[in-house]
Design a protein around this motif. Structure first.
Motif, short mmCIF file in Angstrom:
data_model
loop_
_atom_site.label_atom_id
_atom_site.label_comp_id
_atom_site.label_asym_id
_atom_site.label_seq_id
_atom_site.Cartn_x
_atom_site.Cartn_y
_atom_site.Cartn_z
N ARG A 68 0.87 -1.18 0.00
CA ARG A 68 0.00 0.00 0.00
C ARG A 68 0.90 1.22 0.00
O ARG A 68 1.69 1.41 0.93
N ASP A 102 -8.11 -0.27 6.36
CA ASP A 102 -8.08 1.17 6.17
C ASP A 102 -8.30 1.87 7.52
O ASP A 102 -9.30 2.55 7.74
N ASP A 153 -6.29 4.22 9.08
CA ASP A 153 -5.34 5.32 9.20
C ASP A 153 -5.83 6.39 10.17
O ASP A 153 -7.03 6.66 10.23
N LYS A 212 -6.79 10.02 11.35
CA LYS A 212 -7.29 11.21 10.64
C LYS A 212 -6.65 12.44 11.26
O LYS A 212 -6.64 12.58 12.49
MG MG Z 1 -8.46 5.55 4.13
#
Ligand code: MG
Ligand code: ATP
Ligand code: MG
Ligand code: ZN
Length: 474
Positions: free
Chosen positions: A33, A443, A445, A447
């Motif tokens: 990724r 996903d 991650d 913010k």
């Molecule tokens: Mg994302």
């Protein structure tokens, strides 16, 4: 994977989101990724190699030290940071460029840092596969599964119509999509099988970026942003048919499309309600009950026979919803606390590190958000905790669930050629057939802190647009 012997021919384009591009290995069940940058930055990297490395390491730390504890270790695969040769990354970027959807080409793959995240390929995990049937994998981006109940919510409509349903009006008004989706996350998270079934049916009708289906690691069903492409349901059914043609259906030889789709959805609902590994008793998650129906949902409420029972508390949906609910104040209640922190950081910029606003995402960070006082004592610490909680909730609202399925590993026939228990069971009564599955969340991650004002602005725009559109017009 030997990092110094990387060959771009062994990797292929797999997919991308707003922040990263993913390539999968042609033989091994792994993906890389890579970060993406806005195309205008393509001549000059917007950050140094050290910053890029820190960013990818932060993603791993946030996933493994924070999200994994909240969502459950069994659902989360955090991966590891790898440093790739720049020549390999450049060749890879050229190779995948023409496969990228036009709507995503406003960003370019990071070819400067060589940093990437190496993860297991969740679309083709190694489940126990006696036959060589390719794995089916369903990726759902479910979005926020609860209605805000905070006293800070200024518009009543926000407590009745969920964010996703309101956002659909805004997205169509802004030209982001041609049609509105009738999927409602409150139905999916309800734990009621009929409502969940209805929600998934709507995702298939209008997948937008909330549904993708993979077979043997290759995407066979999705909808690309900006492209008005009516997905071919028949092609999906064609792919699914071999997985569901069992028992009774062998005799009837042809299963109707409707029955096929129903079986597929039922298998998916079972996986979503399971504990992911089949352990533990069934404890229902009753939090948020009474708010658990969205007025904009097209699900016919008369059809609900048992009301909303909530999902089993150890299911993937329940864990995800509990984490999303760390957003207790709503953006409207959170914003003043964001301002309190921001003001403090303006006066004392060095405090940014101590307060872990940009990481490191370690145990201390998790502790800060878990040990939050229940009432606002006016302190900086309270504001910081709430901001951290909100950011974690945002991540959970934006993540995807991956359900990988293979037909169950029981033998087709025993030694004497007699039908197996499983065949008998399918034959006698049951559809759909048994599947082995594994469920993950990806996903995850962090913010950015600085995104919070944008969230307030977006919230305001979405609500105004919805109110202007005459609300509940179907
Ligand atoms: Mg994302
Ligand atoms: P978003 O815009 O949703 O924030 P993103 O840019 O953060 O997305 P991801 O969602 O992590 O990127 O990855 C993009 C796509 O790549 C996913 O939708 C999924 O299809 C695929 N993908 C990502 N990680 C994996 C994985 N570990 N295994 C298989 N496929 C993956
Ligand atoms: Mg994504
Ligand atoms: Zn809704």
């Amino acid at each position: 994977m030997e990092v110094d012997k990387m060959d771009e021919n062994e990797w292929r384009y797999h997919g991308e989101g707003n922040k990263s591009l993913v390539v999968s290995h042609v033989q091994l069940s792994i993906v890389l990724r890579l970060l993406k940058y806005p195309a205008e930055d393509s001549e000059n990297p917007p950050q140094t190699v050290e910053q890029a490395f820190r960013q990818v390491q932060n993603i791993v730390d946030f996933s493994s030290n924070v999200m994994s504890c909240l969502l459950g270790e069994k659902f989360v695969h955090s991966g590891e940071v790898v440093k790739l040769p720049l020549e390999f990354v450049r060749q890879l970027s050229i190779k995948v460029q023409h496969q990228r959807p036009a709507s995503r080409r406003d960003k370019v793959m990071d070819i400067y840092s060589g940093c990437a995240l190496c993860l297991p390929n969740l679309t083709s995990p190694t489940l126990h596969q006696p036959t060589h049937t390719p794995t089916l994998c369903i990726e759902i981006k479910p979005k926020c599964g609860f209605l805000p109940y905070s006293k800070h919510v200024s518009q009543d409509i926000k407590t009745k119509v969920c964010r996703f349903c309101m956002h659909q009006h805004y997205k169509v008004a802004m030209g982001m999509w041609k049609r509105r989706s009738r999927y409602c996350p409150i139905d999916l998270f309800s734990g009621n099988r009929q409502r969940m079934h209805f929600a998934i049916r709507q995702l298939i009708e209008e997948p937008q970026n909330n549904l993708k289906i993979f077979k043997g690691g290759q995407c066979i069903f999705s909808s690309l942003e900006g492209i008005d492409d009516l997905m071919d349901l028949n092609s999906l059914l064609h792919h699914l048919r071999p997985y569901f043609q069992y028992g009774n259906n062998r005799i009837n030889s042809h299963m109707t499309s409707k029955a096929l789709l129903n079986d597929f959805i039922q298998v998916l609902v079972n996986a979503l309600l399971s504990a992911g590994s089949g352990d533990g008793g069934v404890v229902m998650d009753r939090r948020g009950e009474g708010w658990s129906s969205c007025e904009a949902s097209m699900f016919n409420k008369e059809r609900t026979r048992h009301g909303s029972q909530g999902s089993p508390s150890n299911s993937v949906l329940s864990r995800l919803r509990q984490t999303q609910m760390l957003d207790t104040l709503d953006i409207e209640g959170l914003y003043p606390l964001y301002r309190r922190v921001e003001q403090h950081l303006q006066d004392f910029p060095k405090e940014r590190t101590r307060l872990q606003m940009d990481g490191p995402y370690n145990e201390a960070f998790l502790e800060k958000l878990q040990k939050c006082p229940s009432d606002d004592d006016g302190s900086l610490e309270y504001a910081v905790s709430k901001v951290h909680q909100y950011r974690v909730a945002m991540t959970a609202k934006d993540s995807q669930i991956m359900v990988a399925l293979v037909p169950s590993c029981e033998e087709e026939e025993d030694d004497e050629g007699l039908p197996s228990q499983r065949q008998l069971r399918d034959f006698v009564s049951s559809r759909p057939p048994a599947f082995s599955y594994s469920v993950s969340i990806l996903d995850l991650d962090p913010k950015p802190f600085d995104n919070i004002p944008r969230q307030l602005h977006l919230d305001h725009n979405i609500v105004s647009c919805y109110l202007r559109s005459g609300c509940a017009l179907p």
